[in-house]
Design an enzyme around this catalytic site. Structure first.
Site, mmCIF file in Angstrom:
data_model
loop_
_atom_site.group_PDB
_atom_site.id
_atom_site.type_symbol
_atom_site.label_atom_id
_atom_site.label_comp_id
_atom_site.label_asym_id
_atom_site.label_seq_id
_atom_site.Cartn_x
_atom_site.Cartn_y
_atom_site.Cartn_z
ATOM 1 N N LYS A 28 0.924 -1.275 -0.002
ATOM 2 C CA LYS A 28 -0.063 -0.223 0.044
ATOM 3 C C LYS A 28 0.927 1.350 -0.011
ATOM 4 C CE LYS A 28 -2.778 0.835 3.522
ATOM 5 N NZ LYS A 28 -2.256 1.977 4.314
ATOM 6 N N SER A 29 1.960 1.277 0.905
ATOM 7 C CA SER A 29 2.776 2.391 1.055
ATOM 8 C C SER A 29 3.409 2.930 -0.407
ATOM 9 C CB SER A 29 3.701 2.352 2.065
ATOM 10 O OG SER A 29 3.222 2.062 3.309
ATOM 11 N N ARG A 33 2.930 6.088 -3.165
ATOM 12 C CA ARG A 33 4.183 6.471 -3.663
ATOM 13 C C ARG A 33 4.529 6.640 -5.255
ATOM 14 N NH1 ARG A 33 4.120 5.619 1.742
ATOM 15 N NH2 ARG A 33 5.395 6.828 3.002
ATOM 16 N N GLY A 101 -5.406 7.969 5.418
ATOM 17 C CA GLY A 101 -4.384 9.080 5.830
ATOM 18 C C GLY A 101 -3.402 9.268 5.032
ATOM 19 N N ASP A 327 1.330 -1.064 11.987
ATOM 20 C CA ASP A 327 -0.030 -1.559 11.232
ATOM 21 C C ASP A 327 -0.275 -2.902 11.683
ATOM 22 O OD1 ASP A 327 -0.669 1.057 10.178
ATOM 23 O OD2 ASP A 327 0.295 0.407 8.331
ATOM 24 N N LYS A 354 -4.878 5.932 14.384
ATOM 25 C CA LYS A 354 -4.942 5.525 13.183
ATOM 26 C C LYS A 354 -6.316 5.395 12.431
ATOM 27 C CE LYS A 354 -0.787 4.214 12.734
ATOM 28 N NZ LYS A 354 0.282 4.964 11.760
ATOM 29 N N ARG A 358 -6.813 2.015 17.602
ATOM 30 C CA ARG A 358 -6.692 0.359 17.680
ATOM 31 C C ARG A 358 -6.550 -0.173 18.795
ATOM 32 N NH1 ARG A 358 -3.577 0.458 11.875
ATOM 33 N NH2 ARG A 358 -5.137 0.467 10.512
ATOM 34 N N ARG A 403 -7.795 -2.960 9.152
ATOM 35 C CA ARG A 403 -7.105 -4.123 10.006
ATOM 36 C C ARG A 403 -7.549 -4.506 11.069
ATOM 37 N NH1 ARG A 403 -2.791 -3.779 6.616
ATOM 38 N NH2 ARG A 403 -2.122 -1.686 6.021
HETATM 39 C C1 S3P Z 1 2.447 4.847 6.055
HETATM 40 C C2 S3P Z 1 2.900 5.086 7.367
HETATM 41 C C3 S3P Z 1 2.118 4.747 8.688
HETATM 42 C C4 S3P Z 1 1.195 3.550 8.561
HETATM 43 C C5 S3P Z 1 0.282 3.712 7.193
HETATM 44 C C6 S3P Z 1 1.126 3.712 6.050
HETATM 45 C C7 S3P Z 1 2.946 5.218 5.048
HETATM 46 O O1 S3P Z 1 1.462 5.922 9.248
HETATM 47 O O2 S3P Z 1 0.529 3.556 9.554
HETATM 48 O O3 S3P Z 1 -0.386 2.517 7.005
HETATM 49 O O4 S3P Z 1 2.614 4.835 3.839
HETATM 50 O O5 S3P Z 1 3.809 6.100 5.143
HETATM 51 P P1 S3P Z 1 2.111 6.899 9.952
HETATM 52 O O6 S3P Z 1 3.356 7.620 9.466
HETATM 53 O O7 S3P Z 1 1.146 8.023 10.529
HETATM 54 O O8 S3P Z 1 2.872 6.228 11.211
#
Ligand code: S3P
Length: 450
Positions: A28-29, A33, A101, A327, A354, A358, A403
């Site tokens: 996902k991250s 990006r 987020g 996560d 989150k 959680r 999650r």
């Molecule tokens: C993420 C960073 C994390 C994570 C989120 C994905 C990211 O959040 O919990 O699921 O892709 O940069 P935080 O940066 O708020 O810790």
């Protein structure tokens, strides 16, 4: 755009051995990006293995709204024709980031130093989450923001016309904040510096370097000092997205607690900033091995093999490990319920902000399933009931949090009685194939009428 549809109640029942191969979706991250940097590059970025979960699809829509040409070629293959650094157009509609987020915070950063205005919103979960952690550093570039009370969405961002470079020490361990500041630094002349005390996931730094930006990371006594030289020309890339370790966590943890299981989860990204859960599980005594370790697209990758592990012991998870498994605490608490002894998870205040709180969401659901859970502002502790010791039998609440929803469905596979869930729709944000994938391994998941 999750959370807008009709709830889907679900039930997970005690399952036979889970066996086979689990091909989990893309990270996902890295998917977010890839789309955002593809949109800021010049030329065509080709992406394979993109996670087609709702969070990432919302980011794809947003990139189109800012002027990039984003095309879905099917089966996880996408292309993005970027507009170049500083080239974002002003969207003519509100940007809806759904449940994400990561999406909203990264996009806010990416547009914050462009001379345009954009308004962001999301679902009930996202609109209750703190955004000041991003808008505070963006203000230092000259970006203006108008949002709801306590820095909540919906929120309008007025990009800085003449951005000034920033030297920012991130006050909370957050890759999203770090990335938002770095993305804002892209269209800012001079050097933008971000200092983080604790290492968080570094996909942004790796990918910026891959797209041709000048970016350095230095380990110092004050933490990691990341320096980005502004106004680079980002060159389009070909990106193969590795499979998501945070999604792999679900079949892996299920295999560890369901008797007789043996599951292979191939091609999982094992970036050191992401693997805290797997390290923790091995410390607990899990039969979890890395096979065929290799490097793909600049990220370390391996096949994970998880086998039923009836001898797991509760441990104290070191607080310094929190960022690398932030996560994964919900599903770890399920495994901890099946271990012997207490698992203490401290230094995890971030879990309270989150997609849901959680700690509260898991603690109340696990207690309803018969597990003893204690908690404080930044810690929680689960008293294990031994293999198969969790009574289950409750209806748990997902709180618009994928999650949480998946963790309770994993819990039901190894509890004495089925576990129900009020709403499984959030699962589609990050793991749209969760139900068929788990069913193929032998899990008994049903959609119920409530
Ligand atoms: C993420 C960073 C994390 C994570 C989120 C994905 C990211 O959040 O919990 O699921 O892709 O940069 P935080 O940066 O708020 O810790």
């Amino acid at each position: 755009m999750s959370g807008h549809g009709t709830p889907i109640p679900m039930r997970s029942s005690p399952s036979g051995p889970l066996t086979g191969v689990a091909q989990v979706p893309g990270d996902k991250s890295i998917s977010h990006r890839s789309l955002i940097l593809g949109a800021l590059a010049v030329g065509e970025t080709k992406i394979s293995g993109l996670l087609e979960g709702e969070d990432v699809l919302d980011t794809a829509r947003a990139m189109r709204a800012f002027g990039a040409e984003v095309t879905d070629h099917g089966e996880g293959n996408w292309s993005v024709f970027g507009v170049g650094v500083g080239g974002f157009a002003e969207p003519d509609q509100v940007i809806d980031c759904g449940n994400s987020g990561t999406g909203v915070r990264l996009i806010m950063g990416a547009m914050a130093t462009c001379p345009i205005t954009a308004t962001f919103t999301g679902d009930a979960s996202l609109n209750s989450r703190p955004m000041a952690r991003v808008t505070d550093p963006l203000a230092l570039f000259g970006t203006r923001t108008v949002g709801r009370a306590r820095g909540r969405l919906p929120m309008t961002i007025v990009g800085a016309e003449n951005p000034v470079p920033v030297n920012y020490k991130v006050p909370v361990p957050s890759a999203q904040v770090k990335s938002a500041v770095l993305f804002a630094g892209l269209n800012t002349p001079g050097k933008t510096v971000v200092v983080e005390k604790e290492a968080t996931r570094d996909h942004t730094e790796r990918m910026l370097a891959g797209f041709g930006a000048t970016i350095t990371t230095e380990e110092t006594n004050a933490g990691r000092v990341i320096t980005l030289t502004g106004q680079p020309e980002l060159k389009s890339q070909t990106i193969a997205v590795p499979r998501d370790p945070s999604s792999a966590a679900f079949p892996v943890c299920a295999a560890l607690i369901v008797p007789g299981s043996d599951v292979l989860v191939p091609g999982i990204g094992l970036n050191p900033t992401r693997i805290g859960l797997f390290t923790t599980l091995r410390e607990m005594g899990a039969d979890l091995t890395y096979e065929n370790e290799r490097t793909e697209g600049g990220e370390p990758v391996a096949d994970l093999r998880a086998r039923y592990s009836p001898n797991m012991k509760g441990i104290e998870v070191p607080p310094h490990r929190a960022a690398s498994m932030i996560d994964e605490y919900p599903v770890l608490s399920v495994v901890a319920s099946h271990a012997t002894g207490q698992t203490m998870m401290a230094g995890v205040k971030e879990l309270r902000v989150k997609e849901s709180d959680r700690i509260e969401a898991m603690a109340s659901g696990l207690r309803a399933c018969g597990v003893t859970v204690e908690d404080g502002p930044d810690w929680w502790a689960v008293t294990g009931m031994g293999p198969g010791g969790m009574p289950g039998g409750a209806t748990c609440v997902s709180h618009l949090d994928h999650r949480i929803a998946m963790s309770f469905m994993i819990a039901g596979m190894a509890s004495q009685n089925p576990i129900s869930l009020d709403d499984g729709t959030p699962i589609a944000t990050s793991f749209p194939i969760f139900e068929p994938l788990m069913a193929d391994l032998g899990a008994q998941l049903d959609r119920t009428t409530g």
